[in-house]
Motif scaffolding. Structure first.
Motif, PDB file in Angstrom:
ATOM      1  N   ALA A  35       0.868  -1.179   0.000  1.00 32.77           N
ATOM      2  CA  ALA A  35       0.000   0.000   0.000  1.00 32.77           C
ATOM      3  C   ALA A  35       0.902   1.226   0.000  1.00 32.77           C
ATOM      4  O   ALA A  35       1.800   1.321   0.841  1.00 32.77           O
ATOM      5  CB  ALA A  35      -0.903  -0.002   1.221  1.00 32.77           C
ATOM      6  N   PRO A  36       0.709   2.154  -0.923  1.00 32.72           N
ATOM      7  CA  PRO A  36       1.605   3.310  -1.019  1.00 32.72           C
ATOM      8  C   PRO A  36       1.698   4.099   0.295  1.00 32.72           C
ATOM      9  O   PRO A  36       0.685   4.297   0.970  1.00 32.72           O
ATOM     10  CB  PRO A  36       0.963   4.165  -2.111  1.00 32.72           C
ATOM     11  N   VAL A  37       2.904   4.503   0.632  1.00 34.65           N
ATOM     12  CA  VAL A  37       3.150   5.340   1.806  1.00 34.65           C
ATOM     13  C   VAL A  37       4.027   6.516   1.394  1.00 34.65           C
ATOM     14  O   VAL A  37       4.678   6.491   0.348  1.00 34.65           O
ATOM     15  CB  VAL A  37       3.832   4.553   2.958  1.00 34.65           C
ATOM     16  N   LEU A  38       4.029   7.529   2.225  1.00 33.34           N
ATOM     17  CA  LEU A  38       4.906   8.679   2.056  1.00 33.34           C
ATOM     18  C   LEU A  38       5.803   8.751   3.281  1.00 33.34           C
ATOM     19  O   LEU A  38       5.310   8.743   4.415  1.00 33.34           O
ATOM     20  CB  LEU A  38       4.086   9.968   1.935  1.00 33.34           C
ATOM     21  N   ILE A  39       7.099   8.812   3.059  1.00 27.94           N
ATOM     22  CA  ILE A  39       8.061   8.928   4.154  1.00 27.94           C
ATOM     23  C   ILE A  39       8.345  10.402   4.414  1.00 27.94           C
ATOM     24  O   ILE A  39       8.637  11.163   3.486  1.00 27.94           O
ATOM     25  CB  ILE A  39       9.385   8.205   3.805  1.00 27.94           C
ATOM     26  N   VAL A  40       8.265  10.792   5.681  1.00 28.16           N
ATOM     27  CA  VAL A  40       8.630  12.143   6.105  1.00 28.16           C
ATOM     28  C   VAL A  40       9.746  11.991   7.130  1.00 28.16           C
ATOM     29  O   VAL A  40       9.576  11.291   8.127  1.00 28.16           O
ATOM     30  CB  VAL A  40       7.431  12.901   6.707  1.00 28.16           C
ATOM     31  N   PRO A  41      10.898  12.613   6.886  1.00 27.05           N
ATOM     32  CA  PRO A  41      12.011  12.477   7.823  1.00 27.05           C
ATOM     33  C   PRO A  41      11.873  13.399   9.025  1.00 27.05           C
ATOM     34  O   PRO A  41      11.222  14.442   8.951  1.00 27.05           O
ATOM     35  CB  PRO A  41      13.210  12.914   6.973  1.00 27.05           C
ATOM     36  N   GLY A  42      12.504  12.989  10.114  1.00 24.12           N
ATOM     37  CA  GLY A  42      12.691  13.910  11.228  1.00 24.12           C
ATOM     38  C   GLY A  42      13.898  14.777  10.922  1.00 24.12           C
ATOM     39  O   GLY A  42      14.300  14.911   9.766  1.00 24.12           O
ATOM     40  N   GLY A  43      14.478  15.329  11.948  1.00 27.31           N
ATOM     41  CA  GLY A  43      15.659  16.165  11.751  1.00 27.31           C
ATOM     42  C   GLY A  43      16.941  15.511  12.229  1.00 27.31           C
ATOM     43  O   GLY A  43      18.006  15.695  11.665  1.00 27.31           O
ATOM     44  N   GLY A  44      16.828  14.737  13.309  1.00 22.98           N
ATOM     45  CA  GLY A  44      17.948  13.974  13.818  1.00 22.98           C
ATOM     46  C   GLY A  44      19.201  14.772  14.085  1.00 22.98           C
ATOM     47  O   GLY A  44      19.144  15.909  14.556  1.00 22.98           O
ATOM     48  N   PRO A  45      20.347  14.186  13.754  1.00 22.37           N
ATOM     49  CA  PRO A  45      21.622  14.852  14.041  1.00 22.37           C
ATOM     50  C   PRO A  45      21.759  16.163  13.262  1.00 22.37           C
ATOM     51  O   PRO A  45      22.483  17.061  13.688  1.00 22.37           O
ATOM     52  CB  PRO A  45      22.668  13.829  13.612  1.00 22.37           C
ATOM     53  N   PHE A  46      21.047  16.280  12.162  1.00 19.88           N
ATOM     54  CA  PHE A  46      21.103  17.513  11.383  1.00 19.88           C
ATOM     55  C   PHE A  46      20.391  18.639  12.140  1.00 19.88           C
ATOM     56  O   PHE A  46      20.872  19.767  12.193  1.00 19.88           O
ATOM     57  CB  PHE A  46      20.483  17.282  10.007  1.00 19.88           C
ATOM     58  N   ALA A  47      19.255  18.333  12.756  1.00 13.06           N
ATOM     59  CA  ALA A  47      18.549  19.314  13.581  1.00 13.06           C
ATOM     60  C   ALA A  47      19.317  19.601  14.868  1.00 13.06           C
ATOM     61  O   ALA A  47      19.273  20.726  15.384  1.00 13.06           O
ATOM     62  CB  ALA A  47      17.140  18.833  13.895  1.00 13.06           C
ATOM     63  N   ASP A  48      20.028  18.591  15.392  1.00 13.53           N
ATOM     64  CA  ASP A  48      20.862  18.832  16.574  1.00 13.53           C
ATOM     65  C   ASP A  48      21.903  19.901  16.275  1.00 13.53           C
ATOM     66  O   ASP A  48      22.169  20.778  17.106  1.00 13.53           O
ATOM     67  CB  ASP A  48      21.554  17.542  17.025  1.00 13.53           C
ATOM     68  N   ALA A  49      22.483  19.846  15.082  1.00 16.51           N
ATOM     69  CA  ALA A  49      23.472  20.867  14.696  1.00 16.51           C
ATOM     70  C   ALA A  49      22.809  22.234  14.615  1.00 16.51           C
ATOM     71  O   ALA A  49      23.405  23.245  15.028  1.00 16.51           O
ATOM     72  CB  ALA A  49      24.110  20.502  13.357  1.00 16.51           C
ATOM     73  N   VAL A  50      21.584  22.288  14.121  1.00 20.14           N
ATOM     74  CA  VAL A  50      20.849  23.560  14.062  1.00 20.14           C
ATOM     75  C   VAL A  50      20.647  24.098  15.468  1.00 20.14           C
ATOM     76  O   VAL A  50      20.898  25.278  15.733  1.00 20.14           O
ATOM     77  CB  VAL A  50      19.489  23.389  13.344  1.00 20.14           C
ATOM     78  N   ARG A  51      20.210  23.238  16.390  1.00 20.30           N
ATOM     79  CA  ARG A  51      19.981  23.687  17.768  1.00 20.30           C
ATOM     80  C   ARG A  51      21.268  24.244  18.381  1.00 20.30           C
ATOM     81  O   ARG A  51      21.257  25.286  19.040  1.00 20.30           O
ATOM     82  CB  ARG A  51      19.431  22.537  18.616  1.00 20.30           C
ATOM     83  N   THR A  52      22.381  23.570  18.147  1.00 19.32           N
ATOM     84  CA  THR A  52      23.662  24.045  18.672  1.00 19.32           C
ATOM     85  C   THR A  52      24.003  25.429  18.112  1.00 19.32           C
ATOM     86  O   THR A  52      24.372  26.337  18.857  1.00 19.32           O
ATOM     87  CB  THR A  52      24.786  23.046  18.330  1.00 19.32           C
ATOM     88  N   MET A  53      23.870  25.578  16.807  1.00 26.19           N
ATOM     89  CA  MET A  53      24.226  26.854  16.163  1.00 26.19           C
ATOM     90  C   MET A  53      23.285  27.981  16.563  1.00 26.19           C
ATOM     91  O   MET A  53      23.717  29.118  16.743  1.00 26.19           O
ATOM     92  CB  MET A  53      24.221  26.701  14.637  1.00 26.19           C
ATOM     93  N   THR A  54      21.996  27.679  16.712  1.00 27.41           N
ATOM     94  CA  THR A  54      21.067  28.755  17.057  1.00 27.41           C
ATOM     95  C   THR A  54      21.296  29.267  18.476  1.00 27.41           C
ATOM     96  O   THR A  54      21.182  30.457  18.725  1.00 27.41           O
ATOM     97  CB  THR A  54      19.595  28.312  16.876  1.00 27.41           C
ATOM     98  N   VAL A  55      21.663  28.367  19.379  1.00 27.91           N
ATOM     99  CA  VAL A  55      21.978  28.802  20.742  1.00 27.91           C
ATOM    100  C   VAL A  55      23.298  29.573  20.738  1.00 27.91           C
ATOM    101  O   VAL A  55      23.394  30.663  21.314  1.00 27.91           O
ATOM    102  CB  VAL A  55      22.052  27.589  21.705  1.00 27.91           C
ATOM    103  N   MET A  67      15.914  26.620   9.223  1.00 35.49           N
ATOM    104  CA  MET A  67      17.113  25.788   9.282  1.00 35.49           C
ATOM    105  C   MET A  67      16.751  24.354   9.679  1.00 35.49           C
ATOM    106  O   MET A  67      17.309  23.390   9.142  1.00 35.49           O
ATOM    107  CB  MET A  67      18.129  26.378  10.269  1.00 35.49           C
ATOM    108  N   SER A  68      15.801  24.206  10.599  1.00 39.17           N
ATOM    109  CA  SER A  68      15.372  22.874  11.040  1.00 39.17           C
ATOM    110  C   SER A  68      14.669  22.123   9.915  1.00 39.17           C
ATOM    111  O   SER A  68      14.827  20.902   9.776  1.00 39.17           O
ATOM    112  CB  SER A  68      14.455  22.996  12.259  1.00 39.17           C
ATOM    113  N   ILE A  69      13.898  22.824   9.117  1.00 39.13           N
ATOM    114  CA  ILE A  69      13.238  22.182   7.975  1.00 39.13           C
ATOM    115  C   ILE A  69      14.283  21.751   6.945  1.00 39.13           C
ATOM    116  O   ILE A  69      14.185  20.668   6.362  1.00 39.13           O
ATOM    117  CB  ILE A  69      12.153  23.102   7.388  1.00 39.13           C
TER     118      ILE A  69
END
Length: 182
Positions: A35-55, A67-69
């Motif tokens: 049955a067809p599905v659509l995969i949507v990714p989280g942010g993971g380690p890439f979003a972790d880097a965003v959080r570090t840089m934004t702080v 940046m998180s998107i």
């Protein structure tokens, strides 16, 4: 849509922190073949880097949001390498094309969200809410959140608004597959 998508599957970014991602997600293409599905990714380690840089640099909420998107786009690229028959998509039209070509669509959401800008620009919106918004926007009744552990099964404050009317399931890995938590 070319085919009715049975579910949006959001692949938690925390799953990328562990080795064996390919093996952990091996069942997803098999599910998509039924049955067809659509995969949507989280942010993971890439979003972790965003959080570090934004702080570190005092980045405002709107910039952090975009940046998180973009971090989700990076994880989408990784997932297309890990999942069989996967193809990056960025809009309803490219989802249709991927499904018509018998490919597994993996959404890189930045272009689509940039055009529509439907969500608040705040820390109360995570990839879980983005996946829920996508399910509602495409009229897909089922959302499956794949998380790395039961301790990570919480959702963000905006999720209940974004997911109204969508059946949501949360799954965590077990020795041989996945176990439903909620």
């Amino acid at each position: 849509m070319t085919e009715k998508i049975s579910a949006v599957i959001k692949v938690g970014g925390s799953l990328a922190q562990e080795s064996g991602l390919r093996e952990r997600l091996r069942a997803v293409p098999d599910l998509a073949a039924r049955a067809p599905v659509l995969i949507v990714p989280g942010g993971g380690p890439f979003a972790d880097a965003v959080r570090t840089m934004t702080v570190r640099h005092g980045v405002d909420a709107s910039t952090t949001h975009w940046m998180s998107i973009l971090a989700m786009d990076q994880y989408a690229t990784l997932l297309t390498n890990v999942l069989e028959r996967a193809q990056i998509v960025d809009s309803p039209r490219t989802i249709d094309r991927a499904l018509a070509a018998d490919r597994l669509p993996v959404l890189a959401p930045s272009r689509w969200l940039g055009r529509e800008d439907p969500l608040p620009h705040s820390a109360t919106v995570t990839a879980d809410s983005i996946a829920a918004w996508i399910a509602r926007r495409l009229d897909i009744a089922r959302l499956i959140l794949l998380k790395s552990a039961a301790a990570r099964c919480g959702v963000d404050d905006y999720f209940h608004v974004a997911s109204a009317g969508v059946e949501c399931q949360i799954l965590v890995p077990v020795a041989r597959g996945w176990r439903r938590i909620a």
